[in-house]
Design a protein around this motif. Structure first.
Motif, PDB file in Angstrom:
ATOM      1  N   SER A   1       0.818  -1.209   0.000  1.00 24.03           N
ATOM      2  CA  SER A   1       0.000   0.000   0.000  1.00 24.03           C
ATOM      3  C   SER A   1       0.852   1.259   0.000  1.00 24.03           C
ATOM      4  CB  SER A   1      -0.938   0.003   1.217  1.00 24.03           C
ATOM      5  OG  SER A   1      -0.217  -0.134   2.418  1.00 24.03           O
TER       6      SER A   1
ATOM      7  N   ALA B   1      -0.293   5.044   1.062  1.00 27.12           N
ATOM      8  CA  ALA B   1      -1.507   5.390   1.805  1.00 27.12           C
ATOM      9  C   ALA B   1      -1.435   6.748   2.484  1.00 27.12           C
ATOM     10  CB  ALA B   1      -1.721   4.315   2.882  1.00 27.12           C
TER      11      ALA B   1
ATOM     12  N   TYR C   1       6.750   2.666   3.287  1.00 27.28           N
ATOM     13  CA  TYR C   1       7.797   2.515   4.305  1.00 27.28           C
ATOM     14  C   TYR C   1       8.889   1.532   3.861  1.00 27.28           C
ATOM     15  CZ  TYR C   1       5.413   5.113   8.026  1.00 27.28           C
ATOM     16  OH  TYR C   1       4.850   6.096   8.794  1.00 27.28           O
TER      17      TYR C   1
ATOM     18  N   PHE D   1      -5.942   4.842  -0.557  1.00 24.44           N
ATOM     19  CA  PHE D   1      -6.152   4.029   0.664  1.00 24.44           C
ATOM     20  C   PHE D   1      -5.852   4.897   1.902  1.00 24.44           C
ATOM     21  CE2 PHE D   1      -4.371   1.181   3.894  1.00 24.44           C
ATOM     22  CZ  PHE D   1      -5.259   0.119   3.894  1.00 24.44           C
TER      23      PHE D   1
ATOM     24  N   ASN E   1      -0.577  -6.381   2.003  1.00 29.98           N
ATOM     25  CA  ASN E   1      -1.664  -6.030   1.077  1.00 29.98           C
ATOM     26  C   ASN E   1      -2.538  -7.272   0.976  1.00 29.98           C
ATOM     27  OD1 ASN E   1      -2.115  -3.500  -0.352  1.00 29.98           O
ATOM     28  ND2 ASN E   1      -2.372  -4.769  -2.152  1.00 29.98           N
TER      29      ASN E   1
ATOM     30  N   GLY F   1       7.489  -2.553  11.067  1.00 29.46           N
ATOM     31  CA  GLY F   1       7.608  -3.874  10.436  1.00 29.46           C
ATOM     32  C   GLY F   1       7.979  -3.749   8.966  1.00 29.46           C
TER      33      GLY F   1
HETATM   34  P1  AMP Z   1       3.419  -1.730  10.034  1.00 25.15           P
HETATM   35  O1  AMP Z   1       3.320  -0.731  11.151  1.00 25.15           O
HETATM   36  O2  AMP Z   1       4.826  -1.857   9.533  1.00 25.15           O
HETATM   37  O3  AMP Z   1       2.828  -3.058  10.334  1.00 25.15           O
HETATM   38  O4  AMP Z   1       2.546  -1.155   8.807  1.00 25.15           O
HETATM   39  C1  AMP Z   1       1.827   0.045   8.873  1.00 25.15           C
HETATM   40  C2  AMP Z   1       1.371   0.469   7.493  1.00 25.15           C
HETATM   41  O5  AMP Z   1       0.501  -0.529   6.952  1.00 25.15           O
HETATM   42  C3  AMP Z   1       0.557   1.760   7.536  1.00 25.15           C
HETATM   43  O6  AMP Z   1       1.285   2.804   6.924  1.00 25.15           O
HETATM   44  C4  AMP Z   1      -0.747   1.447   6.811  1.00 25.15           C
HETATM   45  O7  AMP Z   1      -1.076   2.398   5.825  1.00 25.15           O
HETATM   46  C5  AMP Z   1      -0.523   0.087   6.189  1.00 25.15           C
HETATM   47  N1  AMP Z   1      -1.717  -0.765   6.289  1.00 25.15           N
HETATM   48  C6  AMP Z   1      -2.557  -0.907   7.346  1.00 25.15           C
HETATM   49  N2  AMP Z   1      -3.571  -1.757   7.040  1.00 25.15           N
HETATM   50  C7  AMP Z   1      -3.355  -2.170   5.762  1.00 25.15           C
HETATM   51  C8  AMP Z   1      -4.049  -3.042   4.853  1.00 25.15           C
HETATM   52  N3  AMP Z   1      -5.193  -3.653   5.189  1.00 25.15           N
HETATM   53  N4  AMP Z   1      -3.528  -3.222   3.622  1.00 25.15           N
HETATM   54  C9  AMP Z   1      -2.390  -2.600   3.252  1.00 25.15           C
HETATM   55  N5  AMP Z   1      -1.692  -1.759   4.046  1.00 25.15           N
HETATM   56  C10 AMP Z   1      -2.163  -1.535   5.286  1.00 25.15           C
END
Ligand code: AMP
Length: 302
Positions: free
Chosen positions: A8, A10, A31, A79, A124, A237
């Motif tokens: 994503s 976002a 990220y 998103f 994703n 992460g």
């Molecule tokens: P993390 O903190 O590394 O686990 O990932 C956080 C990121 O994941 C955030 O920047 C969100 O925009 C993204 N995120 C959260 N939920 C989803 C989802 N359902 N699909 C894709 N990306 C997501």
């Protein structure tokens, strides 16, 4: 040769014990790509809406992140994820998800993206992850996921997992996925169900991470880089995986380089959490990452 990263891109609205932020740039691939850009020139695969600012594309392009595989649907919205860490700093609670353009995202990889050395599917939906992996000619295929997909699309996730070599997953998710109550029990179950998965990178938030290979002695654990203040864990992460795979991208993969990569991933993600959004990750340097790598390494020797 490079690293292609699907996931994503976002807007994030965030609540942490250190404050709130509304609609700041985020996303799993956003990220991961920034983290990987300290080691290689990643190719980002995603989709955004007409509301995605060109200044955010500039952040990526200024770091030599290739954005040609980011589709833009001018009539739809990007998103937007709203998350909170108020209950537990190690666990993101999803308050709201406006899926927007990602609802109809079918990735199309161009020649460069297909021929990348490593293909990483950051978090994703598992169907778009599989569509990317099926197009990719990468030698190494890696994947990250989250509780949402384990809850609502487990069958699709299982099909996609049968295509990957390296799995990134956190401690609560691996237990949820396997219905096991010990981490090692969960790791063994995944290894049995998916013989194609050579390595599992288990993320444990502020407690660090462990890499598991298939051999009995292939277990390597590091704590997180010790920090007194964590302002925003979002993207930790993703940055861990981006740093780890970015470091590996131009190396021969051995247990030794994997252990080094885990420490580089850990060092890279330690910057992400020091400020809201991607700010601290963007403002670090390869030298600062290397310094934290050496500190982490010194913490592991007696
Ligand atoms: P993390 O903190 O590394 O686990 O990932 C956080 C990121 O994941 C955030 O920047 C969100 O925009 C993204 N995120 C959260 N939920 C989803 C989802 N359902 N699909 C894709 N990306 C997501």
């Amino acid at each position: 040769m490079t690293l292609s990263i699907l996931g994503s891109v976002a807007f994030d609205t965030l609540y942490t014990p250190e404050g709130n932020r509304e609609k700041i740039p985020g996303g799993s691939a956003f990220y991961s790509s920034i983290a990987a850009s300290y080691f290689t020139n990643p190719i980002l695969i995603s989709k955004v809406g007409g509301d995605y600012p060109s200044s955010y594309f500039k952040i990526l392009n200024d770091r030599n992140i290739n954005t040609e595989n980011i589709q833009i649907d001018k009539d739809k919205k990007t998103f937007h994820w709203t998350g909170s860490y108020l209950k537990n700093i190690n666990v993101a609670e999803t308050l709201d998800t406006e899926v927007g353009v990602l609802a109809e995202f079918v990735p199309t990889l161009n020649t460069a993206a297909k021929s990348a050395n490593i293909c990483f599917c950051a978090n994703n939906d598992p169907v778009s992850q599989r569509q990317a992996l099926e197009q990719s000619n990468a030698k190494i295929k890696a994947l990250d996921t989250m509780n949402l997909w384990i809850n609502i699309m487990k069958d699709e996730l299982e099909k996609t997992l049968s295509l990957v070599d390296i799995l990134f997953i956190n401690d609560t998710e691996i237990k949820m996925f396997t219905n096991e109550y010990t981490l090692l029990g969960a790791v063994k179950k995944i290894q049995k169900q998916f013989p194609n998965i050579s390595y599992i990178a288990l993320k444990k938030g502020e407690y660090g991470s462990t890499l598991y290979g298939k051999k009995e002695d292939e277990v390597f654990t590091s704590g997180a880089f010790p920090l007194e203040l964590v302002r925003d864990p979002t993207g930790a992460g993703d940055s861990f995986a981006g740093g780890l795979l970015g470091y590996l991208e131009n190396k021969t993969i051995t247990w030794q380089t994997l252990k080094e990569a885990l420490l580089f991933g850990t060092a890279t993600s330690s910057f992400t959490v020091e400020d809201f959004g991607p700010d601290a990750l963007l403002n670090t340097s390869k030298e600062k990452i290397e310094k934290r790598y050496l500190t982490l390494k010194s913490h592991l020797s007696i």
